[in-house]
Design a protein around this motif. Structure first.
Motif, mmCIF file in Angstrom:
data_model
loop_
_atom_site.group_PDB
_atom_site.id
_atom_site.type_symbol
_atom_site.label_atom_id
_atom_site.label_comp_id
_atom_site.label_asym_id
_atom_site.label_seq_id
_atom_site.Cartn_x
_atom_site.Cartn_y
_atom_site.Cartn_z
ATOM 1 N N UNK A 1 1.703 1.038 -24.103
ATOM 2 C CA UNK A 1 2.678 0.033 -24.486
ATOM 3 C C UNK A 1 3.125 -0.699 -23.275
ATOM 4 N N UNK A 2 3.493 0.215 -22.391
ATOM 5 C CA UNK A 2 4.235 -0.386 -21.176
ATOM 6 C C UNK A 2 3.098 -0.933 -20.125
ATOM 7 N N UNK A 3 1.909 -0.868 -20.362
ATOM 8 C CA UNK A 3 0.877 -1.446 -19.487
ATOM 9 C C UNK A 3 0.892 -0.434 -18.538
ATOM 10 N N UNK A 4 1.096 0.875 -18.670
ATOM 11 C CA UNK A 4 1.031 2.059 -17.526
ATOM 12 C C UNK A 4 1.791 1.385 -16.278
ATOM 13 N N UNK A 5 2.988 0.667 -16.521
ATOM 14 C CA UNK A 5 3.803 0.315 -15.470
ATOM 15 C C UNK A 5 5.132 0.870 -15.619
ATOM 16 N N UNK A 6 5.670 1.472 -14.602
ATOM 17 C CA UNK A 6 6.972 1.975 -14.745
ATOM 18 C C UNK A 6 8.194 1.114 -15.103
ATOM 19 N N UNK A 7 9.232 1.502 -15.802
ATOM 20 C CA UNK A 7 10.290 0.689 -16.279
ATOM 21 C C UNK A 7 10.941 -0.187 -14.844
ATOM 22 N N UNK A 8 11.105 0.430 -13.831
ATOM 23 C CA UNK A 8 11.347 -0.049 -12.609
ATOM 24 C C UNK A 8 10.307 -0.511 -12.072
ATOM 25 N N UNK A 9 10.264 -2.058 -12.033
ATOM 26 C CA UNK A 9 9.031 -2.694 -11.457
ATOM 27 C C UNK A 9 9.315 -3.297 -10.107
ATOM 28 N N UNK A 10 10.559 -2.984 -9.455
ATOM 29 C CA UNK A 10 11.130 -3.510 -8.221
ATOM 30 C C UNK A 10 9.823 -3.426 -7.039
ATOM 31 N N UNK A 11 8.872 -2.540 -7.418
ATOM 32 C CA UNK A 11 7.846 -2.436 -6.431
ATOM 33 C C UNK A 11 6.480 -2.952 -6.798
ATOM 34 N N UNK B 1 0.897 -1.091 -0.002
ATOM 35 C CA UNK B 1 0.048 0.151 0.091
ATOM 36 C C UNK B 1 0.745 1.406 -0.164
ATOM 37 N N UNK B 2 1.881 1.285 0.725
ATOM 38 C CA UNK B 2 2.909 2.307 0.779
ATOM 39 C C UNK B 2 3.544 2.693 -0.395
ATOM 40 N N UNK B 3 3.443 1.671 -1.435
ATOM 41 C CA UNK B 3 4.143 1.939 -2.712
ATOM 42 C C UNK B 3 3.171 2.427 -3.916
ATOM 43 N N UNK B 4 1.870 2.216 -3.564
ATOM 44 C CA UNK B 4 0.995 2.390 -4.634
ATOM 45 C C UNK B 4 1.024 3.487 -5.384
ATOM 46 N N UNK B 5 0.929 4.700 -4.819
ATOM 47 C CA UNK B 5 0.993 6.164 -5.324
ATOM 48 C C UNK B 5 2.298 6.344 -6.294
ATOM 49 N N UNK B 6 3.512 5.863 -5.777
ATOM 50 C CA UNK B 6 4.566 5.957 -6.644
ATOM 51 C C UNK B 6 4.560 5.200 -8.010
ATOM 52 N N UNK B 7 4.035 4.078 -7.676
ATOM 53 C CA UNK B 7 4.000 3.241 -8.832
ATOM 54 C C UNK B 7 2.821 3.647 -9.800
ATOM 55 N N UNK B 8 1.805 4.283 -9.300
ATOM 56 C CA UNK B 8 0.599 4.507 -10.242
ATOM 57 C C UNK B 8 1.102 5.786 -10.998
ATOM 58 N N UNK B 9 1.909 6.547 -10.099
ATOM 59 C CA UNK B 9 2.401 8.054 -10.744
ATOM 60 C C UNK B 9 3.305 7.706 -11.901
ATOM 61 N N UNK B 10 4.349 6.961 -11.506
ATOM 62 C CA UNK B 10 5.209 6.452 -12.517
ATOM 63 C C UNK B 10 4.638 5.877 -13.758
ATOM 64 N N UNK B 11 3.609 4.989 -13.460
ATOM 65 C CA UNK B 11 3.059 4.262 -14.502
ATOM 66 C C UNK B 11 2.221 4.783 -15.427
ATOM 67 N N UNK B 12 1.556 6.152 -15.001
ATOM 68 C CA UNK B 12 0.819 7.004 -15.667
ATOM 69 C C UNK B 12 1.516 7.496 -16.908
ATOM 70 N N UNK B 13 2.782 7.989 -16.845
ATOM 71 C CA UNK B 13 3.702 8.381 -18.040
ATOM 72 C C UNK B 13 4.271 7.256 -18.877
ATOM 73 N N UNK B 14 4.156 6.251 -18.412
ATOM 74 C CA UNK B 14 4.687 5.022 -19.162
ATOM 75 C C UNK B 14 4.195 4.813 -20.369
ATOM 76 N N UNK B 15 2.648 4.829 -20.471
ATOM 77 C CA UNK B 15 1.914 4.711 -21.514
ATOM 78 C C UNK B 15 1.369 3.192 -21.845
#
Ligand code: CO
Length: 150
Positions: A91-101, A75-89
Motif C-alpha cells: 500500500x505504501x509502495x514499499x517505501x518508508x514514510x520518511x522519503x527524505x532519502x 548508493x550510500x542510502x540504498x540499504x536503509x531505504x530498502x530495509x525501511x521500505x520492506x516493512x512499509x507494505x
C-alpha cells in the motif's frame, strides 16, 4: 473572458521563457518475472533538468507476487531505504514514510503494466554515486543498478 485569455497567454509566454534551459531526458527500463531489470547502468546527461522514467513489467505475475518499482537513492542510502521500505507494505509502495532519502520512485507494478514518473534532477550531481533498485521485499539485492550523471 478577453482578459482571462490575455492573462493566460502572458502566463504561457512567461512559462516558455522560464523553461528555455529546461531539458527533460527520457529513460526506459524493463523488468520481468525473473526478478530482473534489463539494465544495470542507466545514464543521463548533466544538462537534463528533469528525467522522465518509464518502467515496464514484461512478465505476467501480479504485483503482490512479483511487483517491481524503480527507486532512486544515493548508493550510500540504498540499504536503509530498502530495509525501511520492506516493512512499509505494498500500500505504501514499499517505501518508508520518511522519503527524505528517496530521490525518485515509481509505484509498484505487476506483469503487463507500465508506469512513468518525471522527476527533477536538482538533487543529482554530475559524477555522484546513485543506485536505482526495486524495493519489493527481497528484490533489491538483485534488482539494482547505477544511475550515472555524465
Ligand atoms: Co521487484
Amino acid at each position: 473572458m478577453k482578459n482571462f485569455i490575455s492573462t493566460a497567454l502572458i502566463l504561457f509566454a512567461l512559462s516558455l521563457t522560464a523553461n528555455v534551459n529546461a531539458k527533460t531526458c527520457e529513460l526506459e527500463v524493463n523488468s520481468n518475472d525473473m526478478m530482473k531489470f534489463d539494465q544495470t547502468e542507466m545514464k543521463i546527461s548533466a544538462d537534463c533538468s528533469a528525467v522522465k522514467l518509464t518502467l515496464n513489467h514484461t512478465g505476467k505475475l501480479a504485483k503482490n507476487v512479483m511487483g517491481h518499482n524503480w527507486v532512486l537513492t544515493a548508493t550510500a542510502d540504498m540499504q536503509a531505504v530498502a530495509t525501511a521500505g520492506m516493512t512499509a507494505g505494498l500500500e505504501q509502495q514499499y517505501l518508508p514514510a520518511d522519503q527524505s532519502k528517496v530521490l525518485a520512485a515509481t509505484d509498484v507494478i505487476g506483469g503487463g503494466e507500465s508506469t512513468s514518473i518525471t522527476f527533477d534532477t536538482a538533487a543529482l550531481a554530475q559524477g555522484g554515486d546513485y543506485t536505482f533498485f526495486c524495493s519489493f521485499p527481497g528484490h533489491w539485492s538483485i534488482m539494482k543498478g547505477k544511475l550515472i550523471v555524465e
